[in-house]
Scaffold this motif. Structure first.
Motif, PDB file in Angstrom:
ATOM      1  N   ALA A 167      31.550 124.926 -10.605  1.00  0.00           N
ATOM      2  CA  ALA A 167      30.620 123.872 -10.198  1.00  0.00           C
ATOM      3  C   ALA A 167      30.484 123.810  -8.677  1.00  0.00           C
ATOM      4  N   TRP A 168      31.606 123.925  -7.959  1.00  0.00           N
ATOM      5  CA  TRP A 168      31.537 123.940  -6.495  1.00  0.00           C
ATOM      6  C   TRP A 168      30.710 125.118  -6.002  1.00  0.00           C
ATOM      7  N   LYS A 169      30.861 126.250  -6.658  1.00  0.00           N
ATOM      8  CA  LYS A 169      30.102 127.443  -6.258  1.00  0.00           C
ATOM      9  C   LYS A 169      28.608 127.229  -6.501  1.00  0.00           C
ATOM     10  N   LEU A 170      28.278 126.630  -7.630  1.00  0.00           N
ATOM     11  CA  LEU A 170      26.879 126.336  -7.929  1.00  0.00           C
ATOM     12  C   LEU A 170      26.274 125.411  -6.871  1.00  0.00           C
ATOM     13  N   VAL A 171      26.997 124.354  -6.535  1.00  0.00           N
ATOM     14  CA  VAL A 171      26.505 123.409  -5.527  1.00  0.00           C
ATOM     15  C   VAL A 171      26.373 124.089  -4.176  1.00  0.00           C
ATOM     16  N   GLY A 172      27.348 124.935  -3.845  1.00  0.00           N
ATOM     17  CA  GLY A 172      27.292 125.640  -2.560  1.00  0.00           C
ATOM     18  C   GLY A 172      26.110 126.579  -2.463  1.00  0.00           C
ATOM     19  N   ASP A 173      25.757 127.210  -3.569  1.00  0.00           N
ATOM     20  CA  ASP A 173      24.657 128.175  -3.555  1.00  0.00           C
ATOM     21  C   ASP A 173      23.287 127.527  -3.685  1.00  0.00           C
ATOM     22  N   GLY A 174      23.216 126.437  -4.465  1.00  0.00           N
ATOM     23  CA  GLY A 174      21.888 125.880  -4.738  1.00  0.00           C
ATOM     24  C   GLY A 174      21.747 124.385  -4.586  1.00  0.00           C
ATOM     25  N   GLY A 175      22.808 123.699  -4.154  1.00  0.00           N
ATOM     26  CA  GLY A 175      22.749 122.253  -4.024  1.00  0.00           C
ATOM     27  C   GLY A 175      22.988 121.553  -5.353  1.00  0.00           C
ATOM     28  N   THR A 176      23.081 120.238  -5.306  1.00  0.00           N
ATOM     29  CA  THR A 176      23.388 119.485  -6.523  1.00  0.00           C
ATOM     30  C   THR A 176      22.223 119.483  -7.520  1.00  0.00           C
ATOM     31  N   ASP A 177      21.013 119.802  -7.064  1.00  0.00           N
ATOM     32  CA  ASP A 177      19.867 119.804  -7.975  1.00  0.00           C
ATOM     33  C   ASP A 177      20.025 120.823  -9.100  1.00  0.00           C
ATOM     34  N   VAL A 178      20.727 121.934  -8.819  1.00  0.00           N
ATOM     35  CA  VAL A 178      20.887 122.977  -9.837  1.00  0.00           C
ATOM     36  C   VAL A 178      22.084 122.715 -10.746  1.00  0.00           C
ATOM     37  N   LEU A 179      22.837 121.663 -10.442  1.00  0.00           N
ATOM     38  CA  LEU A 179      24.068 121.408 -11.187  1.00  0.00           C
ATOM     39  C   LEU A 179      23.784 120.593 -12.437  1.00  0.00           C
ATOM     40  N   PHE A 183      33.568 116.706 -19.178  1.00  0.00           N
ATOM     41  CA  PHE A 183      32.926 115.807 -18.200  1.00  0.00           C
ATOM     42  C   PHE A 183      32.005 114.753 -18.826  1.00  0.00           C
ATOM     43  N   GLY A 184      31.573 114.960 -20.038  1.00  0.00           N
ATOM     44  CA  GLY A 184      30.743 113.982 -20.722  1.00  0.00           C
ATOM     45  C   GLY A 184      29.297 113.989 -20.285  1.00  0.00           C
ATOM     46  N   THR A 185      29.059 113.750 -19.015  1.00  0.00           N
ATOM     47  CA  THR A 185      27.706 113.680 -18.473  1.00  0.00           C
ATOM     48  C   THR A 185      27.676 114.361 -17.104  1.00  0.00           C
ATOM     49  N   ARG A 186      26.470 114.523 -16.565  1.00  0.00           N
ATOM     50  CA  ARG A 186      26.341 115.072 -15.215  1.00  0.00           C
ATOM     51  C   ARG A 186      27.024 114.158 -14.204  1.00  0.00           C
ATOM     52  N   ASN A 187      26.868 112.845 -14.387  1.00  0.00           N
ATOM     53  CA  ASN A 187      27.551 111.908 -13.502  1.00  0.00           C
ATOM     54  C   ASN A 187      29.069 112.064 -13.591  1.00  0.00           C
ATOM     55  N   GLY A 188      29.557 112.318 -14.803  1.00  0.00           N
ATOM     56  CA  GLY A 188      30.988 112.559 -14.974  1.00  0.00           C
ATOM     57  C   GLY A 188      31.439 113.790 -14.212  1.00  0.00           C
ATOM     58  N   LEU A 189      30.594 114.819 -14.194  1.00  0.00           N
ATOM     59  CA  LEU A 189      30.906 116.036 -13.448  1.00  0.00           C
ATOM     60  C   LEU A 189      30.907 115.764 -11.950  1.00  0.00           C
ATOM     61  N   LEU A 190      29.899 115.026 -11.463  1.00  0.00           N
ATOM     62  CA  LEU A 190      29.852 114.686 -10.039  1.00  0.00           C
ATOM     63  C   LEU A 190      31.074 113.864  -9.630  1.00  0.00           C
ATOM     64  N   ILE A 203      29.989 119.213  -0.092  1.00  0.00           N
ATOM     65  CA  ILE A 203      30.394 117.814  -0.220  1.00  0.00           C
ATOM     66  C   ILE A 203      29.308 116.845   0.235  1.00  0.00           C
ATOM     67  N   PRO A 204      28.523 117.102   1.304  1.00  0.00           N
ATOM     68  CA  PRO A 204      27.447 116.152   1.614  1.00  0.00           C
ATOM     69  C   PRO A 204      26.466 115.985   0.458  1.00  0.00           C
ATOM     70  N   GLY A 205      26.173 117.084  -0.241  1.00  0.00           N
ATOM     71  CA  GLY A 205      25.272 117.006  -1.385  1.00  0.00           C
ATOM     72  C   GLY A 205      25.857 116.189  -2.520  1.00  0.00           C
ATOM     73  N   VAL A 206      27.148 116.383  -2.776  1.00  0.00           N
ATOM     74  CA  VAL A 206      27.809 115.606  -3.829  1.00  0.00           C
ATOM     75  C   VAL A 206      27.830 114.127  -3.451  1.00  0.00           C
ATOM     76  N   LEU A 207      28.122 113.833  -2.183  1.00  0.00           N
ATOM     77  CA  LEU A 207      28.144 112.442  -1.730  1.00  0.00           C
ATOM     78  C   LEU A 207      26.764 111.807  -1.849  1.00  0.00           C
ATOM     79  N   ALA A 208      25.735 112.553  -1.512  1.00  0.00           N
ATOM     80  CA  ALA A 208      24.370 112.032  -1.636  1.00  0.00           C
ATOM     81  C   ALA A 208      24.047 111.743  -3.094  1.00  0.00           C
ATOM     82  N   ALA A 209      24.453 112.637  -3.984  1.00  0.00           N
ATOM     83  CA  ALA A 209      24.218 112.428  -5.413  1.00  0.00           C
ATOM     84  C   ALA A 209      25.001 111.221  -5.927  1.00  0.00           C
ATOM     85  N   LEU A 210      26.204 111.026  -5.397  1.00  0.00           N
ATOM     86  CA  LEU A 210      27.004 109.874  -5.799  1.00  0.00           C
ATOM     87  C   LEU A 210      26.297 108.563  -5.467  1.00  0.00           C
TER      88      LEU A 210
END
Length: 200
Positions: free
Chosen positions: A27-39, A59-66, A114-121
């Motif tokens: 998941a970290w690799k996916l976010v690093g390559d394409g941002g949280t939008d692709v996760l 994780f249950g949901t995307r929010n659970g993964l984030l 991490i900035p992308g994950v924080l923004a999604a949070l």
């Protein structure tokens, strides 16, 4: 984009803890390559070489993964800072330097993810509440570390929140290349020192 991760291996049954670690790494690799939008959970399952039910079970949901990604980042940050604090000398400058360097270095280690994950949070009330909870834990940790050097009333909560805002802004600027890493560490160090001095 194809992710050249360990997840692209034949499916095998891993202990739950190891599978969680594998999924988080992918998941970290996916976010690093394409941002949280692709996760998405489906994309994570595909890249990790597992079925969707496996990912949903973890994780249950995307929010659970984030949330799990943020918790993973926070656990690493906490371990690094705790270890460095324990090994540092009992002076204000040394303790402040550990906090400043530890915070900036943890964000840099996670790179642009991490900035992308924080923004999604921030996009979900539930996740924003989780982020705030971890922020408050960090603030109280800093309060305790710096208490021996503060005035009799201690460090004001507003000052600690201001320090955290500076830490986030400086770390993000360093990740983006807008300022140097040493500049980010040094400025945050000076911010912490000034905050403690104002408390006296």
């Amino acid at each position: 984009m194809t992710i050249p991760s360990a997840g692209r291996t034949p499916r095998s049954r891993l202990p739950r803890e190891e599978r969680t670690r594998q999924l988080l790494d992918v998941a970290w690799k996916l976010v690093g390559d394409g941002g949280t939008d692709v996760l998405t959970l489906g994309r994570l399952a595909e890249e990790a070489g597992v079925t969707k039910p496996v990912v949903y079970d973890h994780f249950g949901t995307r929010n659970g993964l984030l949330a799990a990604l943020y918790q993973d980042f926070d656990a690493r940050q906490t371990a690094i800072i705790d270890g460095a604090i324990a090994a540092s000398r009992q002076t204000l400058k040394d303790k402040a330097r550990v906090i400043a360097s530890g915070y900036v270095d943890c964000v840099l280690t996670q790179g642009r993810e991490i900035p992308g994950v924080l923004a999604a949070l921030n996009g979900s009330p539930q996740l924003a509440a989780l982020k705030k909870q971890y922020q408050q834990v960090f603030i109280e940790k800093c309060r305790d570390i710096l208490a021996p050097f503060a005035g009799p009333k201690g460090i004001a909560t507003a000052s600690l929140w201001a320090m955290l805002g500076a830490a986030d802004a400086l770390s993000d600027a360093a990740v983006a290349g807008d300022i140097g890493v040493e500049d980010a560490r040094d400025e945050l160090l000076e911010t912490i020192l000034a905050m403690v001095r104002r408390s006296k």
